[in-house]
Enzyme design. Structure first.
Site, short mmCIF file in Angstrom:
data_model
loop_
_atom_site.label_atom_id
_atom_site.label_comp_id
_atom_site.label_asym_id
_atom_site.label_seq_id
_atom_site.Cartn_x
_atom_site.Cartn_y
_atom_site.Cartn_z
N TRP A 135 0.82 -1.21 0.00
CA TRP A 135 0.00 0.00 0.00
C TRP A 135 0.85 1.25 0.00
O TRP A 135 0.55 2.22 -0.73
CB TRP A 135 -0.99 -0.03 1.15
CG TRP A 135 -2.00 -1.12 0.96
CD1 TRP A 135 -2.15 -2.26 1.71
CD2 TRP A 135 -2.96 -1.23 -0.10
NE1 TRP A 135 -3.15 -3.05 1.18
CE2 TRP A 135 -3.66 -2.44 0.07
CE3 TRP A 135 -3.29 -0.41 -1.18
CZ2 TRP A 135 -4.67 -2.85 -0.80
CZ3 TRP A 135 -4.30 -0.83 -2.05
CH2 TRP A 135 -4.98 -2.03 -1.85
N ASP A 138 -1.52 6.78 6.56
CA ASP A 138 -2.65 5.94 6.15
C ASP A 138 -2.89 4.94 7.28
O ASP A 138 -2.10 4.03 7.50
CB ASP A 138 -2.31 5.22 4.84
CG ASP A 138 -3.43 4.33 4.33
OD1 ASP A 138 -4.38 4.05 5.09
OD2 ASP A 138 -3.36 3.90 3.17
N LYS A 150 -12.32 -1.61 7.25
CA LYS A 150 -11.58 -2.57 8.09
C LYS A 150 -12.12 -2.54 9.52
O LYS A 150 -12.69 -3.50 9.99
CB LYS A 150 -10.09 -2.21 8.10
CG LYS A 150 -9.49 -1.84 6.77
CD LYS A 150 -9.34 -3.01 5.83
CE LYS A 150 -8.55 -2.60 4.60
NZ LYS A 150 -8.35 -3.71 3.66
#
Length: 399
Positions: free
Chosen positions: A123, A206, A230
């Site tokens: 990511w 993030d 999530k």
């Protein structure tokens, strides 16, 4: 395998998906109760105008609850956006370079500022590639760890901060990193990055996959970005917590020339996250999850996350020749635990047997294979116990 662990209610499975992920049962029950007629409004939230008084209260309550839960300072804005963490790869870069503070710093330097990227997995690597695509000047502070045997880059942690290649503060617009890498199972310890960065440089983090799983000192960050799917709610909404001075713009129209409105944090901030129709239902569910997390308390959720992870890592450590985890201990994720078995055939068999015992979504990411067990906030400790019982039985029968 022992049946001492009770099964989930409503004939549900143990859902170990990396996202979208399991939600608290009490939240789902409340959604179900109000699905057809929300609080006497005669309609579902899905049918409700975002300009209505009832929905205005829903989004205001969601923001207020998140602020209380995370102790968000008043000089930070909370935004409900769309586009996921991937959208924020571009948004973070474009908004920072549109900010008055960064533009003034760049004028003083006399050339384009750089931006620092810590690459700890897929990511953060994606964030780096997006900035390169947009014409930025990213400086790779660190790119995983180099294997002592093969010389290859491995995403299993970070080298000591003394070895990081941080840019000079006066030449750097911001530092970006992803705190929890869901694919590689790497989680950066809290405060490790902000402790290493000069306070004059905004840190953009993030936190898509570990937000609300432990306390965070928001004021140490320039911005926190997170997809909700999530730990915070269903897919479809992205949350940005950003320091308000970074939203200030000068009068030069060039500052937003390459910044689409749909990615413009200031545009959304001026309109209280609703310059157009937001993802209304997703924000509503997030608000319920925020309320649930507030009632639990972040300290309690942190203890729970550590307890779940300790059970699974304990079994990995007990039989490392069979359950092969590759992440350095200091950087093991408490959210996404990844490991391999001796052969792909055994991995497929493990996943099949897990499904027979009501445990699903355990296949590792397609880029890595193996097994991935995701233990987000709404996963009870019993879920981890059930999974470890399967690990023990599978080892006995297959080693």
């Amino acid at each position: 395998m022992s049946d001492s662990v009770p099964e989930p209610p409503y004939n549900r499975v143990w859902n170990f998906s990396a996202g979208p992920s399991t939600l608290p049962i009490t939240v789902l029950e409340e959604v179900q109760r109000d699905l057809l007629n929300y609080k006497g409004q005669g309609m579902s939230v899905m049918e409700m105008s975002h300009r209505s008084k009832a929905y205005g209260q829903i989004i205001a309550d969601a923001e207020a609850t998140l602020r209380r839960t995370l102790n968000v300072p008043d000089n930070y804005s909370v935004l409900f956006l769309q586009g996921g963490g991937t959208g924020e790869f571009a948004a973070a870069y474009l908004n920072l370079f549109a900010s008055k503070a960064v533009r003034e710093k760049q004028r003083r330097l006399g050339r384009q500022l750089g931006c620092d990227y810590l690459v700890t997995g897929s990511w953060s690597k994606g964030g780096l590639k997006e900035v390169q695509r947009l014409g930025g000047r990213p400086n790779v502070v660190v790119n995983g760890m180099v294997s002592a045997t093969s010389g290859a880059v491995e995403y299993r942690g970070l080298p000591p901060a003394a070895e990081w290649a941080l840019g000079k503060p006066e030449e750097t617009a911001f530092v970006y990193y992803c705190e929890n890498e869901t694919i590689h199972g790497v989680e950066t310890p809290a405060d490790l990055v902000v402790d290493a960065v000069d306070p004059s440089v905004p840190v953009i983090c993030d936190m898509s996959s570990n937000m609300l799983s432990r306390p965070v000192d928001v004021q140490r960050y320039g911005a926190i970005v997170a997809g909700a799917q999530k730990n915070m709610g269903p897919a479809g909404v992205t949350i940005v917590i950003v320091r308000k001075d970074l939203l200030e713009r000068d009068d030069d129209p060039e500052c937003t020339r390459n910044l689409p409105s749909v990615l413009d944090w200031s545009y959304f901030d001026r309109a209280a996250s609703m310059p157009h129709t937001p993802p209304t239902f997703a924000i509503y569910v997030c608000g319920l999850v925020f309320r649930w997390a507030e009632a639990q308390g972040l300290e309690a959720l942190e203890r729970l996350r550590e307890a779940r992870a300790a059970l699974v890592y304990g079994e990995i450590d007990a039989r490392p020749e069979f359950f092969r985890g590759g992440v350095d201990r200091q950087f093991r994720s408490a959210m996404n635990i990844v490991f391999n078995l001796p052969t792909p055939e055994l991995e497929a068999k493990f996943i099949a047997e897990a499904a027979e015992h009501n445990m699903v979504q355990l296949k590792g990411h397609r880029s890595l294979g193996g097994i991935r067990v995701s233990l987000y906030n709404a996963m009870p400790l019993d879920g981890a116990k059930k999974f470890v019982a399967l690990m023990k039985q599978f080892y006995t029968q297959n080693h």
